[in-house]
Design an enzyme around this catalytic site. Structure first.
Site, PDB file in Angstrom:
ATOM      1  N   ASP A 104      -3.445   1.243   7.014  1.00  0.00           N
ATOM      2  CA  ASP A 104      -2.635   0.917   5.836  1.00  0.00           C
ATOM      3  C   ASP A 104      -2.301  -0.574   5.780  1.00  0.00           C
ATOM      4  OD1 ASP A 104      -2.774   3.591   5.437  1.00  0.00           O
ATOM      5  OD2 ASP A 104      -0.767   4.018   6.215  1.00  0.00           O
ATOM      6  N   ASP A 117       0.855  -1.171   0.000  1.00  0.00           N
ATOM      7  CA  ASP A 117       0.000   0.000   0.000  1.00  0.00           C
ATOM      8  C   ASP A 117       0.898   1.230   0.000  1.00  0.00           C
ATOM      9  OD1 ASP A 117      -2.417   1.399   0.217  1.00  0.00           O
ATOM     10  OD2 ASP A 117      -2.041   1.713   2.351  1.00  0.00           O
ATOM     11  N   GLU A 130      -1.425  -1.113  -5.955  1.00  0.00           N
ATOM     12  CA  GLU A 130      -2.493  -0.403  -6.660  1.00  0.00           C
ATOM     13  C   GLU A 130      -1.900   0.404  -7.811  1.00  0.00           C
ATOM     14  OE1 GLU A 130      -6.093   0.924  -3.807  1.00  0.00           O
ATOM     15  OE2 GLU A 130      -4.088   1.333  -3.060  1.00  0.00           O
TER      16      GLU A 130
END
Ligand SMILES: [Zn+2]
Length: 360
Positions: free
Chosen positions: A345, A178, A262
């Site tokens: 997170d 992340d 991501e």
């Protein structure tokens, strides 16, 4: 695969004079052709290149021969790239370079014109410049060198060279990463890889130096000294960040075979945050660097980087029960459905791994 190496240079006075000439001439060429292309609506590199040869042979501008020929050619190439970025709307229109902008030029390797020795580097037109570096590179692997005069008054060369690909052992493990504004890198093994404390420490030092600078009389010799000191602290921070990004990404590719992340739109991510301009700039560049360096290291060491849908709500989904709720600014994720309490997170990183495995 190409790699880069930064080298601190210690030119003597004679070499500094030559460097100034090369910086000046590359800037002259850039500005000359920027003006020429505006007036003639001629944006073709090959035309500029032909014209440059004419300039070097004409009496008025034959001083250009004093400069490294690759430096001048590369200056034209930079202008050409700046125009193509402008025409495809990726950047603003190129502007004239000024003397107080960053001074730099790039030269290419050919016939042993650039060579590294124990404590020196041979560069075209300059001869052997004293330098410091800590890596063994075969001279015939050098591709090019960019020479810069930093705001701190330090001279530096960035060498690009061809590196052999090395494979890292396969571990059979995967990880979700992340990328966040605060911790920069958080993984689903609950490791964060860049320490905020150290960044705070450097930021405090920068503030202190800025304060000192504000107390100096403008353009006085103390002011000048302090300005350089401040620039050095900024430089230190940049090096520190880059060094940590390298360490963190190396640790990740060593430990894992498949890395899920991501597919972030960094600008979009940061536009939603209330941040000071300089912080935003630092984060854009750090997050961008993490992504590029990770991509590059995966390729280099035979690992895989897989990007997952950027619209997947990784930070708003509970990693245990799978239900979603909108977490606000809090760093802790408290699931109202299954009562899970978890670092936000960390929760996101677990989701990214699960999502990645399920969708690949
Ligand atoms: Zn839950």
């Amino acid at each position: 695969m190409q790699k880069g190496l930064k080298i601190r240079l210690y030119p003597d006075n004679k070499q500094i004079n030559i460097l100034n000439i090369i910086f000046g001439h590359t800037r002259f060429v850039y500005n000359y052709f920027l003006n020429y292309s505006k007036e003639n609506k001629d944006y073709k590199y090959t035309n500029w290149s032909r014209l440059l040869t004419e300039l070097k042979n004409s009496e008025e501008t034959n001083f250009l021969k004093e400069a490294d020929k690759f430096a001048l050619q590369n200056s034209l190439k930079n202008l050409s790239i700046a125009y193509s970025n402008f025409f495809s709307k990726r950047a603003k229109e190129p502007v004239f370079k000024k003397k107080h902008n960053l001074q730099s030029y790039r030269t290419n390797y050919t016939n042993k014109n650039i060579e590294l020795y124990d404590k020196g580097i041979k560069l075209p037109k300059l001869g052997i410049v004293k330098c410091k570096y800590n890596k063994n590179i075969k001279n015939n692997k050098i591709v090019n060198a960019t020479v810069k005069l930093l705001k701190s008054g330090i001279y530096e060369a960035s060498i690009i060279y061809e590196a052999e690909t090395e494979m890292l052992l396969k571990t059979g493990n995967s990880v979700g990463i992340d990328l966040r504004v605060k911790k920069l890198i958080k993984t689903n093994d609950n490791n964060k890889y860049i320490s905020e404390l150290d960044i705070d420490r450097i930021n405090n030092k920068i503030k202190k130096e800025q304060k000192k600078l504000s107390r100096c009389k403008l353009h006085s010799s103390n002011w000048n000294k302090q300005r350089k000191k401040l620039a050095k602290t900024y430089q230190y921070k940049e090096n520190y960040m880059l060094d940590n990004i390298h360490k963190a990404t190396k640790a990740i590719v060593t430990k894992y075979d498949i890395i899920y992340m991501e597919d972030l739109d960094i600008k979009d991510l940061l536009s939603k945050q209330k941040l000071k301009k300089h912080k935003k700039k630092m984060l854009t560049s750090s997050l961008g660097k993490i992504t590029t360096i990770l991509e590059y290291k995966c390729k280099h060491y035979g690992k895989e980087l897989k990007k997952i849908d950027r619209y997947y709500a990784s930070s708003q989904t509970c990693s245990v029960c799978g239900k979603t709720y909108k977490v606000l600014a809090s760093e802790i994720y408290k699931c109202p459905h299954c009562k899970l309490i978890i670092d936000r997170d960390y929760n996101a990183a677990i989701n990214i791994l699960n999502y990645g495995i399920a969708h690949n």
